[in-house]
Design a protein around this motif. Structure first.
Motif, PDB file in Angstrom:
ATOM      1  N   VAL A 197      32.447 -16.960 143.799  1.00  0.00           N
ATOM      2  CA  VAL A 197      33.472 -16.895 142.764  1.00  0.00           C
ATOM      3  C   VAL A 197      33.783 -18.316 142.310  1.00  0.00           C
ATOM      4  CG1 VAL A 197      35.851 -16.205 142.263  1.00  0.00           C
ATOM      5  CG2 VAL A 197      34.471 -14.820 143.787  1.00  0.00           C
ATOM      6  N   GLN A 198      33.949 -18.465 141.035  1.00  0.00           N
ATOM      7  CA  GLN A 198      34.347 -19.750 140.484  1.00  0.00           C
ATOM      8  C   GLN A 198      35.696 -20.116 141.093  1.00  0.00           C
ATOM      9  OE1 GLN A 198      34.422 -19.499 136.254  1.00  0.00           O
ATOM     10  NE2 GLN A 198      35.103 -21.583 135.957  1.00  0.00           N
ATOM     11  N   GLU A 199      35.782 -21.229 141.797  1.00  0.00           N
ATOM     12  CA  GLU A 199      36.989 -21.579 142.544  1.00  0.00           C
ATOM     13  C   GLU A 199      38.098 -22.161 141.680  1.00  0.00           C
ATOM     14  OE1 GLU A 199      35.999 -23.984 145.900  1.00  0.00           O
ATOM     15  OE2 GLU A 199      34.647 -22.474 146.717  1.00  0.00           O
ATOM     16  N   VAL A 200      37.739 -22.915 140.640  1.00  0.00           N
ATOM     17  CA  VAL A 200      38.737 -23.555 139.775  1.00  0.00           C
ATOM     18  C   VAL A 200      38.347 -23.332 138.322  1.00  0.00           C
ATOM     19  CG1 VAL A 200      39.834 -25.730 139.101  1.00  0.00           C
ATOM     20  CG2 VAL A 200      39.210 -25.347 141.498  1.00  0.00           C
ATOM     21  N   VAL A 201      39.335 -22.926 137.519  1.00  0.00           N
ATOM     22  CA  VAL A 201      39.151 -22.807 136.071  1.00  0.00           C
ATOM     23  C   VAL A 201      40.156 -23.762 135.441  1.00  0.00           C
ATOM     24  CG1 VAL A 201      39.207 -21.289 134.063  1.00  0.00           C
ATOM     25  CG2 VAL A 201      38.467 -20.382 136.279  1.00  0.00           C
ATOM     26  N   ASP A 202      39.660 -24.833 134.828  1.00  0.00           N
ATOM     27  CA  ASP A 202      40.516 -25.831 134.197  1.00  0.00           C
ATOM     28  C   ASP A 202      40.554 -25.559 132.698  1.00  0.00           C
ATOM     29  OD1 ASP A 202      41.893 -28.043 133.270  1.00  0.00           O
ATOM     30  OD2 ASP A 202      40.738 -29.487 134.454  1.00  0.00           O
ATOM     31  N   MET A 203      41.714 -25.177 132.201  1.00  0.00           N
ATOM     32  CA  MET A 203      41.861 -24.822 130.792  1.00  0.00           C
ATOM     33  C   MET A 203      42.234 -26.025 129.924  1.00  0.00           C
ATOM     34  SD  MET A 203      40.999 -21.681 130.844  1.00  0.00           S
ATOM     35  CE  MET A 203      41.403 -21.219 129.166  1.00  0.00           C
ATOM     36  N   GLY A 204      42.433 -27.192 130.541  1.00  0.00           N
ATOM     37  CA  GLY A 204      42.748 -28.398 129.776  1.00  0.00           C
ATOM     38  C   GLY A 204      44.144 -28.342 129.177  1.00  0.00           C
ATOM     39  N   ASP A 205      44.321 -28.942 128.000  1.00  0.00           N
ATOM     40  CA  ASP A 205      45.614 -28.943 127.308  1.00  0.00           C
ATOM     41  C   ASP A 205      45.783 -27.641 126.538  1.00  0.00           C
ATOM     42  OD1 ASP A 205      46.238 -31.500 128.195  1.00  0.00           O
ATOM     43  OD2 ASP A 205      45.429 -32.475 126.409  1.00  0.00           O
ATOM     44  N   VAL A 206      46.971 -27.046 126.664  1.00  0.00           N
ATOM     45  CA  VAL A 206      47.293 -25.818 125.933  1.00  0.00           C
ATOM     46  C   VAL A 206      48.669 -25.981 125.305  1.00  0.00           C
ATOM     47  CG1 VAL A 206      45.887 -24.321 127.396  1.00  0.00           C
ATOM     48  CG2 VAL A 206      48.272 -24.642 127.957  1.00  0.00           C
ATOM     49  N   ALA A 207      48.861 -25.366 124.158  1.00  0.00           N
ATOM     50  CA  ALA A 207      50.149 -25.430 123.476  1.00  0.00           C
ATOM     51  C   ALA A 207      51.126 -24.461 124.133  1.00  0.00           C
ATOM     52  CB  ALA A 207      49.977 -25.087 122.003  1.00  0.00           C
ATOM     53  N   ARG A 208      52.366 -24.910 124.299  1.00  0.00           N
ATOM     54  CA  ARG A 208      53.401 -24.033 124.870  1.00  0.00           C
ATOM     55  C   ARG A 208      53.536 -22.794 123.987  1.00  0.00           C
ATOM     56  NH1 ARG A 208      59.787 -25.156 125.582  1.00  0.00           N
ATOM     57  NH2 ARG A 208      60.176 -23.369 126.924  1.00  0.00           N
ATOM     58  N   GLY A 209      53.577 -21.619 124.618  1.00  0.00           N
ATOM     59  CA  GLY A 209      53.663 -20.354 123.898  1.00  0.00           C
ATOM     60  C   GLY A 209      52.321 -19.683 123.682  1.00  0.00           C
ATOM     61  N   GLU A 210      51.265 -20.406 123.972  1.00  0.00           N
ATOM     62  CA  GLU A 210      49.910 -19.866 123.809  1.00  0.00           C
ATOM     63  C   GLU A 210      49.576 -18.925 124.974  1.00  0.00           C
ATOM     64  OE1 GLU A 210      45.352 -21.661 123.517  1.00  0.00           O
ATOM     65  OE2 GLU A 210      47.049 -23.025 123.535  1.00  0.00           O
ATOM     66  N   VAL A 211      48.837 -17.873 124.692  1.00  0.00           N
ATOM     67  CA  VAL A 211      48.293 -17.009 125.741  1.00  0.00           C
ATOM     68  C   VAL A 211      46.864 -17.472 125.962  1.00  0.00           C
ATOM     69  CG1 VAL A 211      47.658 -14.667 126.415  1.00  0.00           C
ATOM     70  CG2 VAL A 211      49.762 -15.053 125.117  1.00  0.00           C
ATOM     71  N   ILE A 212      46.623 -18.034 127.150  1.00  0.00           N
ATOM     72  CA  ILE A 212      45.286 -18.537 127.439  1.00  0.00           C
ATOM     73  C   ILE A 212      44.484 -17.476 128.175  1.00  0.00           C
ATOM     74  CG2 ILE A 212      45.972 -20.958 127.425  1.00  0.00           C
ATOM     75  CD1 ILE A 212      46.009 -20.895 130.464  1.00  0.00           C
ATOM     76  N   GLU A 213      43.185 -17.489 127.973  1.00  0.00           N
ATOM     77  CA  GLU A 213      42.293 -16.535 128.612  1.00  0.00           C
ATOM     78  C   GLU A 213      41.283 -17.292 129.467  1.00  0.00           C
ATOM     79  OE1 GLU A 213      40.584 -13.741 125.888  1.00  0.00           O
ATOM     80  OE2 GLU A 213      42.545 -13.098 125.146  1.00  0.00           O
ATOM     81  N   ALA A 214      41.476 -17.210 130.772  1.00  0.00           N
ATOM     82  CA  ALA A 214      40.581 -17.895 131.707  1.00  0.00           C
ATOM     83  C   ALA A 214      39.537 -16.908 132.201  1.00  0.00           C
ATOM     84  CB  ALA A 214      41.383 -18.446 132.879  1.00  0.00           C
TER      85      ALA A 214
END
Length: 130
Positions: free
Chosen positions: A33-50
């Protein structure tokens, strides 16, 4: 006579249920299993999909029993079909950042299945900016 017929019918049904993608109760496999997913910079209020990758590295089908999120801001889907030996799949963790303060955060997702150890934890991290 009815009992013999019923017994033979059940025996026939059980014998015809064979499949190459079945797993016996108690059989263990291994998963990567991928141990770490780094999404970087995200805007507050955004729904991120990892997207989290899962690979069956064992010899029997991998059955994902549960995908557990660390908080209510995270929602994941659980692969429903067994993963054949050598095959891969993925699951997506959606994280709503609307109530997050600016700065870095980490969330975890634990994936459990017919593996030893049974649970594998994935760390999702990002930096929330205004």
């Amino acid at each position: 006579m009815k009992g013999k017929f019923l017994f033979l019918a059940m025996l026939f049904i059980l014998a015809s249920c064979g499949s190459e993608n079945t797993s016996m109760i108690g059989e263990k496999t291994t998963m990567e299993v991928q141990e770490v997913v780094d999404m970087g910079d995200v805007a507050r209020g955004e729904v991120i999909e990892a997207e989290i990758s899962i690979k069956n590295t064992g010899d029997v089908p991998l059955i994902i029993a549960d995908v557990k999120e660390s908080c209510s801001c995270t929602v994941t889907d659980k692969p429903s079909d067994p993963i054949a030996p050598g095959e891969s799949t993925s699951t997506v963790a959606k994280i709503d950042t609307k109530n997050f303060s600016p700065g870095t955060f980490t969330k975890t997702v634990t994936i459990s299945g017919n593996t030893k150890p049974s649970g594998h934890t994935v760390l999702i991290k990002a930096n929330v900016i205004n």
